[in-house]
Design a protein around this motif. Structure first.
Motif, PDB file in Angstrom:
ATOM      1  N   SER A   1     -56.447  11.008  84.653  1.00 31.74           N
ATOM      2  CA  SER A   1     -55.506  11.923  84.905  1.00 31.74           C
ATOM      3  C   SER A   1     -54.189  11.236  83.977  1.00 31.74           C
ATOM      4  O   SER A   1     -53.984  10.038  84.320  1.00 31.74           O
TER       5      SER A   1
ATOM      6  N   LEU B   1     -59.647  19.134  83.871  1.00 31.39           N
ATOM      7  CA  LEU B   1     -60.526  17.924  84.473  1.00 31.39           C
ATOM      8  C   LEU B   1     -61.750  18.013  83.527  1.00 31.39           C
ATOM      9  O   LEU B   1     -62.205  16.868  83.601  1.00 31.39           O
TER      10      LEU B   1
ATOM     11  N   ASP C   1     -54.854  18.536  89.314  1.00 30.86           N
ATOM     12  CA  ASP C   1     -54.852  18.955  87.962  1.00 30.86           C
ATOM     13  C   ASP C   1     -55.670  19.939  87.590  1.00 30.86           C
ATOM     14  O   ASP C   1     -56.621  20.444  88.350  1.00 30.86           O
TER      15      ASP C   1
ATOM     16  N   GLU D   1     -52.668   9.199  95.034  1.00 28.63           N
ATOM     17  CA  GLU D   1     -51.927   8.872  93.681  1.00 28.63           C
ATOM     18  C   GLU D   1     -51.504   7.351  93.848  1.00 28.63           C
ATOM     19  O   GLU D   1     -51.284   6.809  92.804  1.00 28.63           O
TER      20      GLU D   1
ATOM     21  N   VAL E   1     -62.426  11.241  92.404  1.00 24.23           N
ATOM     22  CA  VAL E   1     -61.618  12.582  92.271  1.00 24.23           C
ATOM     23  C   VAL E   1     -60.754  12.722  93.528  1.00 24.23           C
ATOM     24  O   VAL E   1     -61.438  12.985  94.593  1.00 24.23           O
TER      25      VAL E   1
ATOM     26  N   LEU F   1     -59.394  10.761  88.784  1.00 19.78           N
ATOM     27  CA  LEU F   1     -58.909  12.054  88.344  1.00 19.78           C
ATOM     28  C   LEU F   1     -58.341  12.802  89.640  1.00 19.78           C
ATOM     29  O   LEU F   1     -58.464  12.341  90.954  1.00 19.78           O
ATOM     30  N   LEU F   2     -56.960  13.475  89.397  1.00 25.37           N
ATOM     31  CA  LEU F   2     -56.385  13.900  90.686  1.00 25.37           C
ATOM     32  C   LEU F   2     -56.785  15.506  90.844  1.00 25.37           C
ATOM     33  O   LEU F   2     -56.766  16.441  89.971  1.00 25.37           O
TER      34      LEU F   2
ATOM     35  N   SER G   1     -51.212  11.145  84.812  1.00 29.07           N
ATOM     36  CA  SER G   1     -50.333  10.326  85.530  1.00 29.07           C
ATOM     37  C   SER G   1     -50.645   8.950  85.829  1.00 29.07           C
ATOM     38  O   SER G   1     -50.037   7.778  85.918  1.00 29.07           O
TER      39      SER G   1
ATOM     40  N   ILE H   1     -61.383  16.103  80.498  1.00 27.82           N
ATOM     41  CA  ILE H   1     -61.204  14.773  80.556  1.00 27.82           C
ATOM     42  C   ILE H   1     -62.543  14.048  81.023  1.00 27.82           C
ATOM     43  O   ILE H   1     -62.754  12.962  80.503  1.00 27.82           O
TER      44      ILE H   1
END
Length: 224
Positions: free
Chosen positions: A140, A125, A120, A99, A95, A116-117, A142, A128
Motif C-alpha cells: 500500500s 488493491l 484501500d 498500519e 492484508v 496491504l491495507l 502509505s 497492486i
C-alpha cells in the motif's frame, strides 16, 4: 517470475475470518482471473490445510496467499512462517487493518513479500497485487512511504554501526523471526536466563526498547 496464465491455473489461499473473506476473494480474482481461491478462517484451519497438502503428491500449485494478521485463534504470522516452510514458491501478502511499524516489520521478517491495507479501494488493491507478476512487492502506498522513510533515517546516536558478537547476532535473528526468549534458548542450546541477558545487551547496544525496534534493526543489518 510467474505469468498471468500460470496464476490462472493455480490456487490462492485466503486466511481471514468470515467478515471480509468475500472481499479478499473478489480482490484476488479481479487481479488474476481464473485463479482458484481456497478460504480458511483461522490459523488452525490454514495450518491443517497446508499440512494436508504436503502429504499430497499431485496438487494444484499454490502461488499466492492473502493473510490477515488478527485471526480468531492467533496471529496470521504463524501461517506466513508455515507457508515459507511448506510452500516456498507461494508468496504471502499480508492484508490487514494494522498500519503500525510493529506489525509491518514483524510480517516482513516472518516472510511476507507484501503488505496491504484493507482500507484501500478494492480495485486499487487488485492492481497492486498484479505487481507480483513483475517481481515487485505489493505494498500500500502509505506502507511503502513508511519503509522508505525508515531506511533513510541515520542510525541512532552514531554514524558507525554498533558491532554485535556472534551470539548477540544469533539472538537478534531469532527474536526478529518471532521466537520467544525460551524458544531462542532452546534453539541455541543455552539457558533462557543467558539469552535474556543477551537481549538486554542487544537493546542497550542498538538503543532500542522493544522487539519491533529490534526487528527493524535486524532487517537493516540483513540478519533476516
Amino acid at each position: 517470475m510467474k505469468t498471468l496464465a500460470e496464476f490462472a491455473q493455480s490456487i490462492c489461499l485466503v486466511i481471514e475470518d468470515n467478515r471480509t473473506t468475500q472481499f479478499l476473494k473478489n480482490v484476488v480474482t479481479a487481479a488474476f482471473p481464473g485463479i482458484s481461491v481456497h478460504c480458511t478462517q483461522s490459523v488452525k484451519e490454514a495450518q491443517t490445510w497446508l499440512h494436508d497438502r504436503s502429504n499430497t503428491s499431485q496438487k494444484t500449485p499454490l502461488y499466492l496467499a492473502l493473510v490477515d494478521l488478527g485471526l480468531p485463534d492467533g496471529s496470521g504470522l504463524d501461517v506466513v512462517r508455515l507457508l515459507k516452510e511448506k510452500e516456498p514458491h507461494a508468496q504471502a501478502v499480508v492484508v490487514t487493518i494494522y498500519e503500525e511499524d510493529k506489525y509491518l516489520f514483524e510480517a516482513l521478517s516472518a516472510g511476507a513479500v507484501g503488505y496491504l491495507l484493507k482500507r484501500d479501494d478494492p480495485a486499487f488493491l487488485s492492481d497492486i497485487l498484479k505487481r507480483i507478476l513483475h517481481n515487485e512487492p505489493p505494498l500500500s502506498p502509505s506502507i511503502a512511504t513508511r519503509l522508505i522513510e525508515y531506511f533513510r533515517q541515520p542510525e541512532k546516536n552514531s554514524t558507525v554501526k554498533t558491532e554485535l558478537t556472534t551470539r548477540e547476532r544469533e539472538t537478534l535473528t531469532h527474536l526478529a523471526r518471532g521466537l520467544t526468549v525460551a524458544e531462542a534458548a532452546g534453539t541455541m542450546g543455552l539457558s533462557a536466563q543467558t539469552v535474556a541477558s543477551y537481549v538486554k545487551v542487544i537493546y542497550q547496544k542498538l538503543h532500542v526498547s522493544n522487539r519491533a525496534e529490534a526487528t527493524r534493526e535486524a532487517i537493516r543489518r540483513g540478519l533476516v
